[in-house]
Motif scaffolding. Structure first.
Motif, short mmCIF file in Angstrom:
data_model
loop_
_atom_site.label_atom_id
_atom_site.label_comp_id
_atom_site.label_asym_id
_atom_site.label_seq_id
_atom_site.Cartn_x
_atom_site.Cartn_y
_atom_site.Cartn_z
N THR A 7 -13.19 20.63 -13.75
CA THR A 7 -12.19 21.54 -13.17
C THR A 7 -12.83 22.55 -12.22
OG1 THR A 7 -10.90 21.30 -15.20
CG2 THR A 7 -10.32 23.13 -13.75
N LYS A 8 -13.97 23.09 -12.61
CA LYS A 8 -14.64 24.13 -11.81
C LYS A 8 -15.78 23.57 -10.97
CE LYS A 8 -12.43 27.79 -13.46
NZ LYS A 8 -11.86 27.47 -14.70
N ARG A 68 -10.70 17.90 -22.89
CA ARG A 68 -10.11 19.15 -22.41
C ARG A 68 -10.50 20.27 -23.39
NH1 ARG A 68 -6.06 19.79 -18.90
NH2 ARG A 68 -5.49 17.61 -19.17
N ASP A 108 -9.81 23.62 -19.04
CA ASP A 108 -10.72 22.92 -18.14
C ASP A 108 -11.06 21.57 -18.74
OD1 ASP A 108 -10.72 25.19 -16.55
OD2 ASP A 108 -12.83 25.69 -16.92
#
Length: 113
Positions: A7-8, A68, A108
């Motif tokens: 995600t990041k 997740r 995330d």
């Protein structure tokens, strides 16, 4: 093994070790004097941890079956116990400060290489 926050787009650990036997899960990080940047311990299966008899704080991620993040705990101090997260498939323990440095947060998604 490498752990990446997809995600990041950040690396959480370059050197992750899996604890998936009764003995390795029981031992965890006990007996270690330090936990350096770039290291991680993946405990599976796992939905709750403790830091009894540890010498340093750790960051903790509870991860579901889809990789997740369902719960983050920053700088969990020694001699603490977490809640049980029934949806967690496994836990990742990281050096304290990793979550803040990488801006990692709940929801995330992680990938493992």
């Amino acid at each position: 093994m490498k752990i990446i926050n997809r995600t990041k787009n950040t690396v959480l650990a370059q050197n992750a070790v899996v604890a998936d036997t009764v003995f390795s899960r029981l031992k965890g990080l006990l007996g270690r004097k330090d936990f350096i940047e770039g290291e991680a311990l993946i405990i599976k299966p796992c939905n709750s941890i403790h830091t009894f008899f540890m010498r340093f704080p750790i960051d903790v991620l509870f991860i579901d079956k889809d990789s997740r993040i369902i719960k983050t705990i920053s700088s969990l101090k020694p001699f603490r116990l977490t809640c049980i997260y029934f949806n967690a498939a496994f836990v990742i323990e990281l050096p304290a400060g990793t979550l803040e440095f990488s801006s990692t947060q709940e929801k995330d998604i992680l990938i493992f290489e």
